[in-house]
Write a protein that holds these residues in place. Sequence first.
Motif, PDB file in Angstrom:
ATOM      1  N   ASP A  74       1.287 -10.392 -26.552  1.00  0.00           N
ATOM      2  CA  ASP A  74       0.629 -10.261 -27.876  1.00  0.00           C
ATOM      3  C   ASP A  74      -0.190 -11.537 -28.101  1.00  0.00           C
ATOM      4  O   ASP A  74       0.514 -12.549 -27.950  1.00  0.00           O
ATOM      5  N   PRO A  75      -1.316 -11.462 -28.422  1.00  0.00           N
ATOM      6  CA  PRO A  75      -2.078 -12.858 -28.591  1.00  0.00           C
ATOM      7  C   PRO A  75      -1.591 -13.428 -30.133  1.00  0.00           C
ATOM      8  O   PRO A  75      -1.908 -14.411 -30.359  1.00  0.00           O
ATOM      9  N   GLY A  76      -0.936 -12.499 -31.005  1.00  0.00           N
ATOM     10  CA  GLY A  76      -0.815 -13.114 -32.245  1.00  0.00           C
ATOM     11  C   GLY A  76      -1.296 -11.992 -33.297  1.00  0.00           C
ATOM     12  O   GLY A  76      -2.262 -11.940 -33.551  1.00  0.00           O
ATOM     13  N   GLY A  77      -0.300 -11.431 -33.811  1.00  0.00           N
ATOM     14  CA  GLY A  77      -0.492 -10.358 -35.073  1.00  0.00           C
ATOM     15  C   GLY A  77      -1.097  -9.031 -34.575  1.00  0.00           C
ATOM     16  O   GLY A  77      -1.404  -8.045 -35.352  1.00  0.00           O
ATOM     17  N   TRP A  78      -0.994  -8.498 -33.379  1.00  0.00           N
ATOM     18  CA  TRP A  78      -1.405  -7.409 -32.791  1.00  0.00           C
ATOM     19  C   TRP A  78      -0.412  -6.357 -32.880  1.00  0.00           C
ATOM     20  O   TRP A  78      -0.403  -5.022 -33.139  1.00  0.00           O
TER      21      TRP A  78
ATOM     22  N   PRO B 135     -15.448 -15.875 -25.613  1.00  0.00           N
ATOM     23  CA  PRO B 135     -15.249 -17.342 -25.355  1.00  0.00           C
ATOM     24  C   PRO B 135     -14.669 -17.606 -24.135  1.00  0.00           C
ATOM     25  O   PRO B 135     -14.156 -16.601 -23.394  1.00  0.00           O
ATOM     26  N   THR B 136     -14.842 -18.653 -23.392  1.00  0.00           N
ATOM     27  CA  THR B 136     -14.461 -19.109 -21.952  1.00  0.00           C
ATOM     28  C   THR B 136     -12.873 -18.969 -22.127  1.00  0.00           C
ATOM     29  O   THR B 136     -12.111 -19.234 -22.952  1.00  0.00           O
ATOM     30  N   GLY B 137     -12.468 -18.408 -21.166  1.00  0.00           N
ATOM     31  CA  GLY B 137     -10.927 -18.197 -21.018  1.00  0.00           C
ATOM     32  C   GLY B 137     -10.224 -16.888 -21.595  1.00  0.00           C
ATOM     33  O   GLY B 137      -9.159 -16.899 -22.086  1.00  0.00           O
ATOM     34  N   SER B 138     -11.063 -16.098 -22.244  1.00  0.00           N
ATOM     35  CA  SER B 138     -10.728 -14.779 -22.930  1.00  0.00           C
ATOM     36  C   SER B 138     -11.317 -13.693 -22.503  1.00  0.00           C
ATOM     37  O   SER B 138     -12.187 -13.646 -21.694  1.00  0.00           O
TER      38      SER B 138
ATOM     39  N   PRO C  27      -6.464 -14.376 -24.825  1.00  0.00           N
ATOM     40  CA  PRO C  27      -6.372 -15.376 -24.004  1.00  0.00           C
ATOM     41  C   PRO C  27      -6.079 -14.927 -22.391  1.00  0.00           C
ATOM     42  O   PRO C  27      -5.207 -14.019 -22.339  1.00  0.00           O
ATOM     43  N   ILE C  28      -7.080 -15.342 -21.373  1.00  0.00           N
ATOM     44  CA  ILE C  28      -6.630 -14.691 -19.905  1.00  0.00           C
ATOM     45  C   ILE C  28      -5.211 -15.534 -19.632  1.00  0.00           C
ATOM     46  O   ILE C  28      -4.348 -14.722 -19.003  1.00  0.00           O
ATOM     47  N   ASP C  29      -4.686 -16.636 -20.390  1.00  0.00           N
ATOM     48  CA  ASP C  29      -3.396 -16.923 -20.000  1.00  0.00           C
ATOM     49  C   ASP C  29      -2.157 -15.922 -20.615  1.00  0.00           C
ATOM     50  O   ASP C  29      -1.158 -16.010 -20.101  1.00  0.00           O
ATOM     51  N   ASN C  30      -2.539 -15.104 -21.132  1.00  0.00           N
ATOM     52  CA  ASN C  30      -1.649 -14.109 -22.093  1.00  0.00           C
ATOM     53  C   ASN C  30      -1.486 -12.713 -20.992  1.00  0.00           C
ATOM     54  O   ASN C  30      -0.670 -12.002 -21.374  1.00  0.00           O
ATOM     55  N   VAL C  31      -2.489 -12.803 -20.037  1.00  0.00           N
ATOM     56  CA  VAL C  31      -2.655 -11.378 -19.327  1.00  0.00           C
ATOM     57  C   VAL C  31      -1.618 -11.539 -18.120  1.00  0.00           C
ATOM     58  O   VAL C  31      -1.416 -12.642 -17.579  1.00  0.00           O
ATOM     59  N   VAL C  32      -0.706 -10.560 -18.040  1.00  0.00           N
ATOM     60  CA  VAL C  32       0.478 -10.564 -17.096  1.00  0.00           C
ATOM     61  C   VAL C  32      -0.195 -10.223 -15.900  1.00  0.00           C
ATOM     62  O   VAL C  32      -0.002 -10.713 -14.625  1.00  0.00           O
ATOM     63  N   GLY C  33      -1.021  -9.016 -15.722  1.00  0.00           N
ATOM     64  CA  GLY C  33      -1.738  -8.635 -14.541  1.00  0.00           C
ATOM     65  C   GLY C  33      -2.668  -7.405 -14.757  1.00  0.00           C
ATOM     66  O   GLY C  33      -2.821  -6.804 -15.915  1.00  0.00           O
ATOM     67  N   ARG C  34      -2.926  -6.860 -13.668  1.00  0.00           N
ATOM     68  CA  ARG C  34      -3.921  -5.727 -13.616  1.00  0.00           C
ATOM     69  C   ARG C  34      -3.085  -4.281 -13.125  1.00  0.00           C
ATOM     70  O   ARG C  34      -2.313  -4.320 -12.278  1.00  0.00           O
TER      71      ARG C  34
END
Length: 265
Positions: free
Chosen positions: A100-104, A191-194, A221-228
Amino acid sequence: MTTEQTAPADPIPAQASVAPAPAPGRTRGRRTLLFLRDVVVIVLVAVVVSLVIKTFFVRSFYIPSASMEDTLRIDDRILVDEITPRFGGYDRGDVVVFRDPGGWLPPVVQEPRPPLVEAWDWVLSLVGLAAPDSQDHLIKRVIGLPGDHVVCCNAIGQVEVNGVPIDESGYLKLQPGKPAPEVKTYDVTVPTGSLWVLGDNRDRSQDSRYHTEEPGKGFVPIDNVVGRAFLITWPVAHLGSIDFHHDAFAGIPDPASDSADPSAP
């Protein structure tokens, strides 16, 4: 005068000491202990290997909502590739699991469970057979990559990426009697990284469109992505690979270099 010498007597051979044979009960007990030791070692090795695979390679999740129907249905179990995207990145059309990026997600109150159930669930999660954190994650389809200009919608209700409309007929779920999903307009540059993500069951998906007023503006954010996500493992009737429909995005040009970060001058 001769002296007759008497030959020395042959030495008496020493008797070999013979250890007493172990009792049958002791032999069986020792074999049982060795067997149990081997079983414990095998189980520990399997747990360690499974933990490494889960941490760095593949994870299991289940689908808690209808937002990705009919691609994924409620309670489907899926496998998520964690390692490939780390080297090759993501593509439009990929189905991704993310925190969750926050608030979803609404706050979830966990009902107390017996300690034995909690312990068993924890053990299963170590080896990837349970996914207790699925409720803390979301799964959607990638529509926009960093720098993409994503707009909804054109005159016939299609999403456009970098000026090119997407034919989503291969995976969109339409409600009975509706020729297209309900239109919720937006005009964003990722944006970059998202990533910009949408659900296949668009009328039942609280995705990027509905979080543009949040601090993250609806971007993941791509950093929040676990995977495909790549495989449905359960139920057996749904067993099979997950179609990314990359062909629907084949004609989209790369974003303009000056649009990769909308905050750039």
